[in-house]
Design an enzyme around this catalytic site. Structure first.
Site, PDB file in Angstrom:
ATOM      1  N   SER A   1      45.602  72.195  47.953  1.00  0.00           N
ATOM      2  CA  SER A   1      46.378  73.458  48.479  1.00  0.00           C
ATOM      3  C   SER A   1      47.777  73.266  49.203  1.00  0.00           C
ATOM      4  O   SER A   1      48.524  74.110  49.024  1.00  0.00           O
ATOM      5  CB  SER A   1      45.642  73.902  49.841  1.00  0.00           C
ATOM      6  OG  SER A   1      44.254  73.958  49.572  1.00  0.00           O
TER       7      SER A   1
ATOM      8  N   HIS B   1      43.906  76.259  41.984  1.00  0.00           N
ATOM      9  CA  HIS B   1      43.959  76.719  43.363  1.00  0.00           C
ATOM     10  C   HIS B   1      42.987  77.961  43.828  1.00  0.00           C
ATOM     11  O   HIS B   1      43.553  78.834  43.600  1.00  0.00           O
ATOM     12  CB  HIS B   1      45.368  76.610  44.236  1.00  0.00           C
ATOM     13  CG  HIS B   1      45.002  76.872  45.661  1.00  0.00           C
ATOM     14  ND1 HIS B   1      45.975  77.843  46.230  1.00  0.00           N
ATOM     15  CD2 HIS B   1      44.097  76.082  46.438  1.00  0.00           C
ATOM     16  CE1 HIS B   1      45.409  77.653  47.742  1.00  0.00           C
ATOM     17  NE2 HIS B   1      44.439  76.654  47.456  1.00  0.00           N
TER      18      HIS B   1
ATOM     19  N   GLU C   1      45.335  80.233  41.827  1.00  0.00           N
ATOM     20  CA  GLU C   1      47.021  79.884  41.582  1.00  0.00           C
ATOM     21  C   GLU C   1      46.806  78.796  40.260  1.00  0.00           C
ATOM     22  O   GLU C   1      46.332  77.606  40.677  1.00  0.00           O
ATOM     23  CB  GLU C   1      47.466  79.515  42.837  1.00  0.00           C
ATOM     24  CG  GLU C   1      47.917  80.590  43.679  1.00  0.00           C
ATOM     25  CD  GLU C   1      48.591  80.473  44.974  1.00  0.00           C
ATOM     26  OE1 GLU C   1      49.218  81.003  45.543  1.00  0.00           O
ATOM     27  OE2 GLU C   1      48.080  79.211  45.686  1.00  0.00           O
TER      28      GLU C   1
ATOM     29  N   ASN D   1      49.240  79.875  50.224  1.00  0.00           N
ATOM     30  CA  ASN D   1      49.613  79.316  51.408  1.00  0.00           C
ATOM     31  C   ASN D   1      50.909  78.985  51.880  1.00  0.00           C
ATOM     32  O   ASN D   1      51.051  78.556  53.234  1.00  0.00           O
ATOM     33  CB  ASN D   1      48.943  77.687  50.972  1.00  0.00           C
ATOM     34  CG  ASN D   1      47.188  77.815  50.868  1.00  0.00           C
ATOM     35  OD1 ASN D   1      46.898  78.895  51.262  1.00  0.00           O
ATOM     36  ND2 ASN D   1      46.677  76.858  50.471  1.00  0.00           N
TER      37      ASN D   1
END
Ligand SMILES: NC(=O)c1ccc[n+]([C@@H]2O[C@H](COP(=O)([O-])OP(=O)(O)OC[C@H]3O[C@@H](n4cnc5c(N)ncnc54)[C@H](O)[C@@H]3O)[C@@H](O)[C@H]2O)c1
Length: 592
Positions: free
Chosen positions: A121, A142, A154, A192
């Protein structure tokens, strides 16, 4: 033609890995699922089985499909069973040295053309890639939690990732029914990068006692329409993972103090309170791994005694804008008498028209009968002088967001209103204590922060200053319960709960755009598809108004003095240029 992945490997079957195995197996792909030892493997197998069993129980999957899905998965201890895998995705804890060790071992044991992907992450995909002899075949993939549900992936390409590897992974995401955004290697990527500053800030507000955990979460759910509050979300992500991601983002992302994990997170991790996976985090769950909440010592108990009566029958509302009109509607529809005060008969007539139009809409939608609408309208007394507020039990102010204007108004209300009357401001960003002191009777003054549109939004923040009496807060709670609103009691801090957490996140999105990391559409999509937000940050900024967002962000910066909260220069420039959002037809996007 894109590569057809027939077999993939997954390393680590925790919160994310077990979900990723399910995603592949559901889509007809054979999976080799590996763990570090037998016990962890059994735990991973149990997580996968429980998840697919839940899908069968909910009617989302047939029993045959479940059996076929499970038959596609083989389980293994260690990393030596990936001989047939064309892609191996790693989902072990967020530690760089561990991931590098695993990638080195995978590089040695996997066939030369196997693509290696990390679900990290926040760590550098580049640093993980260079631990192998095939860095051009390493990407970030991700997934979002829970992986079988959330549609976003992602795809992270480093400066050395080969184009055809990226193209193959993008095609695979489409085959899995996922939406992908392809981005470069930066701490936190898009979602994130925007989410974790907000989560950490929420943890710090909780740690500071700004509001209860239930109130913080309810505020964000009801005030912004988020699927989960931030504390419940950290429990889902895992507090250890949250801690590690923040720590990495802090170190990789320019040491922005907003990413330095708040001390409470570290303490909870040390105490083994990791969230849902251990059955206890900010909340307590039925058992480890369960989403079912159970009461604990922090759960608010129903009050033993009868609630304090509000003592309010007649309400004064000062102002003639959107919020004043909405607030009048809330009260009259619940049977309260309202005196509306605006500056001049023309403005009164406009408010009356807007009120009528809004309630007529409710009639058309079947929420109100025509008789109820007419009765509600008849409860309003239209006035142009504050003198008419001498008989109200509560006065709510919703005039322009300027402290000097509000202070003068509260000083006048003090001269006119009866003793013991509640005096409320609907300010979204100014310090309530300032108007309380101007009124000269601070014990009776509080904030009632309604959300727009007031008749529809279920949340009201009750802002308690250091001088507000407990009785005033209790009366406001009773009143709001009677109005059918959820009251969240919070401290008198810039932005209260919702705006204090929301606007820095919006400002961060502007900074991300400004840094050319991703475009408006990709950032909006990442937050909607990856986090289930009802609107992306730029959609929301255009609706709220860029001038309003800038004013709130400035207040927050003024109070918190943290460089990370400084308004994004691009936001300032857009406001200066007159691009204020939908209301003028142009903001981050252009409207017809
Ligand atoms: N939790 C989330 O919401 C989320 C979302 C997206 C990405 N991620 C990322 O996914 C990764 C995994 O996070 P998680 O939340 O699933 O962690 P987790 O702690 O729930 O699971 C990690 C698993 O890895 C296993 N493991 C540890 N060492 C191993 C080894 N040497 N070989 C094989 N397996 C090993 C552990 O036994 C454990 O089951 C992290 O990089 C994290 O940043 C997490």
């Amino acid at each position: 033609m894109a590569r057809q992945f027939g077999t993939v490997g997954v390393v680590g079957l925790g919160t994310m890995g077990a979900g990723i195995v399910e995603v592949f197996a559901r889509n007809g792909i054979d999976v080799v699922a590996a763990e570090v030892d037998g016990a962890a493997l059994e735990h991973g197998r149990a997580t996968l089985t429980a998840s697919v069993d839940r899908a069968v129980a909910r009617g989302k999957l047939s029993a045959e499909d479940r059996d076929a899905l499970l038959s596609r998965v083989t389980f293994a201890v260690g990393l030596s069973s990936f001989g047939a895998a064309e892609l191996v995705i790693e989902a072990v804890p967020e530690h760089l040295d561990l991931k590098q060790k695993i990638f080195k071992a995978l590089d040695e044991s996997c066939p030369p053309d196997t693509i290696l992907a990390t679900n990290t992450s926040s760590l550098s995909v580049t640093e993980i890639a260079v631990a192998t002899g095939r860095p051009n075949q390493v990407v970030g993939m991700h997934f979002f939690n829970p992986a079988p549900v959330m549609k976003l992936v992602e795809v992270v390409r480093t400066v050395i990732t080969a184009d055809e590897v990226v193209a193959d992974i993008e095609a695979l995401c489409t085959r899995l029914g996922k939406v992908d955004v392809t981005i470069s290697d930066r701490a936190g990527f898009i979602a994130n990068g925007l989410l974790f500053g907000y989560l950490n800030h929420a943890a710090s507000r909780y740690e500071a006692g700004a509001a209860s955990r239930e109130d913080i979460d309810a505020a964000l759910r009801l005030g912004c329409g988020l699927p989960m509050g931030p504390l419940a979300l950290m429990d889902l992500i895992g507090l250890d993972t949250t801690y590690e991601i923040l720590d990495t983002m802090y170190r990789r992302g320019g040491r922005d103090r907003r990413h330095a994990p708040v001390p409470l997170l570290k303490q909870m991790v040390t105490a083994g309170l990791l969230g849902r996976k251990t059955g206890r985090g900010f909340y307590t769950y039925e058992k480890p791994g369960s989403p079912v909440l159970v009461d604990d010592e922090l759960t608010p108990r129903p009050a033993g005694e009868a609630p304090v009566p509000s003592g309010i029958a007649k309400v004064g509302v000062v102002g003639s804008g959107t919020m004043a009109t909405g607030i009048i509607e809330v009260f009259v529809r619940s049977g309260y008498e309202v005196t509306s005060v605006s500056r001049g008969a023309e403005r009164s007539a406009a408010v009356c028209e807007a009120l009528k139009a809004s309630m007529t809409k409710a009639v058309v939608r079947g929420k109100l009968t025509e008789q109820e609408r007419d009765a509600a309208l008849a409860r309003v007394t239209w006035s142009t002088t504050l003198e008419h507020l001498s008989d109200v039990d509560l006065a709510v102010e919703a005039v322009v967001e300027e402290l000097s204007v509000k202070k003068a108004l509260f000083a006048t209300l003090d001269e006119i209103c009866k003793p013991g009357v509640l005096l409320a401001t609907s300010t979204s960003s100014l310090p309530v204590i300032e108007v309380a002191m101007a009124a000269g009777r601070p014990a009776d003054v509080l904030g009632l922060h309604f959300f727009n549109p007031a008749p529809i939004m279920g949340l009201v923040e009750v802002v308690r200053t250091i001088r507000t009496s407990s009785e005033a807060v209790a009366r406001a709670r009773t009143l709001l319960a009677d109005l059918g609103k959820t009251a969240v009691v919070c401290a008198d801090r810039a932005g209260f709960v919702v705006n204090n957490l929301l606007f820095p996140y919006l400002n961060d999105a502007v900074k991300m755009l400004e840094a050319n990391y991703a475009g408006v559409d990709d950032i909006d999509a990442a937050m909607k598809v990856g986090c289930g937000y009802p609107m992306g940050p730029f959609e929301l900024l255009d609706v709220v108004g860029l001038d309003v967002a800038l004013a709130i962000q400035r207040e927050l910066y003024l109070e918190l003095r943290e460089p990370g909260f400084a308004p994004a220069p691009m936001l300032e420039h857009l406001v200066t240029a007159g691009y204020l959002g939908r209301k003028v037809g142009r903001g981050f996007r252009t409207y017809r």
